[in-house]
Design a protein around this motif. Structure first.
Motif, PDB file in Angstrom:
ATOM      1  N   HIS A  11     -73.734 104.231  14.155  1.00  0.00           N
ATOM      2  CA  HIS A  11     -74.017 104.983  15.374  1.00  0.00           C
ATOM      3  C   HIS A  11     -72.786 105.699  15.901  1.00  0.00           C
ATOM      4  O   HIS A  11     -72.804 106.215  17.036  1.00  0.00           O
ATOM      5  CB  HIS A  11     -74.565 104.045  16.454  1.00  0.00           C
ATOM      6  CG  HIS A  11     -73.669 102.883  16.764  1.00  0.00           C
ATOM      7  ND1 HIS A  11     -73.436 101.868  15.875  1.00  0.00           N
ATOM      8  CD2 HIS A  11     -72.938 102.577  17.872  1.00  0.00           C
ATOM      9  CE1 HIS A  11     -72.607 100.984  16.411  1.00  0.00           C
ATOM     10  NE2 HIS A  11     -72.285 101.397  17.621  1.00  0.00           N
ATOM     11  N   GLY A  12     -71.698 105.767  15.091  1.00  0.00           N
ATOM     12  CA  GLY A  12     -70.451 106.350  15.562  1.00  0.00           C
ATOM     13  C   GLY A  12     -70.048 107.608  14.814  1.00  0.00           C
ATOM     14  O   GLY A  12     -70.841 108.219  14.101  1.00  0.00           O
ATOM     15  N   GLY A  33     -65.175 105.348  13.415  1.00  0.00           N
ATOM     16  CA  GLY A  33     -66.413 104.599  13.459  1.00  0.00           C
ATOM     17  C   GLY A  33     -66.204 103.187  13.985  1.00  0.00           C
ATOM     18  O   GLY A  33     -65.086 102.771  14.315  1.00  0.00           O
ATOM     19  N   PRO A  34     -67.286 102.385  14.083  1.00  0.00           N
ATOM     20  CA  PRO A  34     -67.153 100.986  14.502  1.00  0.00           C
ATOM     21  C   PRO A  34     -66.527 100.131  13.407  1.00  0.00           C
ATOM     22  O   PRO A  34     -66.413 100.556  12.253  1.00  0.00           O
ATOM     23  CB  PRO A  34     -68.613 100.568  14.777  1.00  0.00           C
ATOM     24  CG  PRO A  34     -69.426 101.471  13.913  1.00  0.00           C
ATOM     25  CD  PRO A  34     -68.683 102.774  13.843  1.00  0.00           C
ATOM     26  N   ASP A  66     -67.482 102.640  18.859  1.00  0.00           N
ATOM     27  CA  ASP A  66     -68.025 103.361  17.695  1.00  0.00           C
ATOM     28  C   ASP A  66     -67.139 104.513  17.260  1.00  0.00           C
ATOM     29  O   ASP A  66     -67.438 105.203  16.278  1.00  0.00           O
ATOM     30  CB  ASP A  66     -69.451 103.851  17.971  1.00  0.00           C
ATOM     31  CG  ASP A  66     -69.560 104.749  19.184  1.00  0.00           C
ATOM     32  OD1 ASP A  66     -68.801 104.553  20.150  1.00  0.00           O
ATOM     33  OD2 ASP A  66     -70.423 105.648  19.183  1.00  0.00           O
ATOM     34  N   THR A 341     -74.923 110.119  13.155  1.00  0.00           N
ATOM     35  CA  THR A 341     -75.513 108.867  13.643  1.00  0.00           C
ATOM     36  C   THR A 341     -76.562 108.367  12.670  1.00  0.00           C
ATOM     37  O   THR A 341     -77.241 109.154  12.009  1.00  0.00           O
ATOM     38  CB  THR A 341     -76.148 109.036  15.032  1.00  0.00           C
ATOM     39  OG1 THR A 341     -76.617 107.766  15.497  1.00  0.00           O
ATOM     40  CG2 THR A 341     -77.321 109.999  15.005  1.00  0.00           C
TER      41      THR A 341
END
Length: 404
Positions: A11-12, A33-34, A66, A341
């Motif tokens: 989702h990042g 990102g996460p 994220d 995403t």
């Protein structure tokens, strides 16, 4: 040649940009990102020869997990990976304290302070100054009292213009960071406590430099879709420390109404290549507020009318309705729109946001939507009949790459 890759970051965001040709290729990394998707970034780096793991610029747009956690893991791994950065742009505690502030209280956020420690470690280990290199006062922010936007020229004839954040947005973030530190029980600038928190983190661990070595279940999850409740063990409460008191805006929220202090502080950039006679223009919007971007575009264009011709627009906040507005889209003439995403956690992109984009599109050809995942939240735009009826194209390869 310019190529932008949206690495799989759940989702990042994790954007890999290369420009130039032959042996003179320059490289930028925007966010990481996460934590659980870091293995994908690490593997991408390891496919470069050890003596070519060099980035002209690393940008950490803002402090949301994220975007920031993968960079924390990367900096922990940087020496083992032989990874080098000429510039690292990030607004942390020292930068927030440098913004003219009537209150004048020094404070910062937990993950932001940890990242600041790691950037300082990198500078000490390499003997080079990289933190916000190129900006006046080492502050990546817009002073709205000035008539122009900050610009930085990179090697290889590339120019970056800052579109977000401005001083007001950084002060808005600063006011909320102290609450996060207080709840985490860490004092601003307490390096020993920050190192202890980092050492005890289950998710933010280095992996080393051996290609093919897998992490534990968290890193393995970077190869697959994750549980929707996956989150960092460094988080305190998600709800209100950084301005999310009412939670993440849903798909039925008003357009352009993002109130997250973290998102408002996001670094957003206009990239032009080559500088001398730009053939490619990209807007890399992070999670920026649309009103901030629109104000900067007005400054750039010199008037409230007209549109800026660009080739690529990386949509802010993964296609959330809260970060798009008709006013912003009407300032652009674009062809390619990037959506980073998997739809995890918040079901981005919002259909209403992309419907708004298609309704306000203006460009030399029909719009092209580029997704880096094919999931239930992005699949509706794979419908060939809908593409034909509404006059757009869409592509969904995981780890989307676009060459210009």
């Amino acid at each position: 040649m310019l190529r932008i890759e949206m690495l799989p970051a759940a989702h990042g965001d994790c954007l890999w940009i290369e420009y130039g040709s032959g042996t003179a290729v320059h490289r930028l990394l925007i966010d990481g990102g996460p934590a659980h998707t870091y293995p994908a970034l690490r593997e991408r780096i390891l496919h470069l020869p050890a003596d070519d793991r060099h980035f002209d610029l690393l940008v950490i747009t803002h402090v949301d997990a994220d975007h920031i956690e993968g960079v924390i893991r990367l900096l922990l791994d940087a020496e083992a990976l032989h990874c080098r950065f000429d510039r690292i742009w990030f607004n942390g505690r020292d930068q927030l304290n440098a913004v003219p502030d009537p209150a004048g209280e020094p404070l910062g956020a937990l993950q932001g302070e940890i990242l600041g420690v790691l950037i300082a470690d990198y500078e000490s280990r390499t003997g080079t100054e990289v933190w916000n290199l190129g900006f006046d006062d080492a502050l990546a922010a817009i002073d709205r009292t000035k008539a122009t936007l900050p610009t930085v020229n990179l090697p290889g004839d590339c120019r970056l213009t800052l579109l977000s954040p401005d001083h007001e947005r950084l002060l808005f973030l600063k006011d909320r960071w102290k609450k996060e530190l207080d709840r985490a029980g860490v004092a601003s600038g307490d390096v020993a406590a920050l190192r202890t928190r980092l050492a005890g983190s289950r998710t933010l661990r280095p992996l080393g430099d051996v290609l093919g070595v897998e992490d534990d279940e968290d890193a393995m999850a970077g190869r697959h879709e994750l549980p929707e409740d996956d989150d960092s063990d460094l988080r305190t409460d998600l709800e209100d420390t950084l301005g999310r008191g009412d939670g993440e805006p849903g798909a039925d929220a008003p357009f352009g109404n993002d109130t997250s202090a973290a998102n408002g502080s996001s670094i957003a950039l206009l990239l032009e290549y080559p500088t001398t006679s730009p053939q490619v223009r990209l807007i890399l919007a992070g999670d920026a507020w649309p009103a901030v971007l629109e104000t900067s575009l007005t400054t750039l264009l010199g008037s409230p009318g007209g549109r800026l011709a660009i080739d690529v627009f990386k949509l802010p906040h993964h296609g959330s309705v809260a970060n798009l507005s008709a006013g912003l889209l009407e300032r652009l003439r674009c062809r390619h729109y990037l959506v980073s995403t998997s739809g995890a956690l918040f079901r981005h992109p919002h259909k209403r946001a992309l419907d708004l984009l298609l309704a306000h599109h203006a460009g030399p050809a029909r719009p092209s939507l580029h997704f880096n995942y094919l999931t239930c939240s992005t699949a509706p735009w794979s419908d060939q009949a809908d593409q034909a009826n509404r006059g757009y194209r869409a592509a969904h390869p995981k780890g989307q790459s676009l060459s210009l």
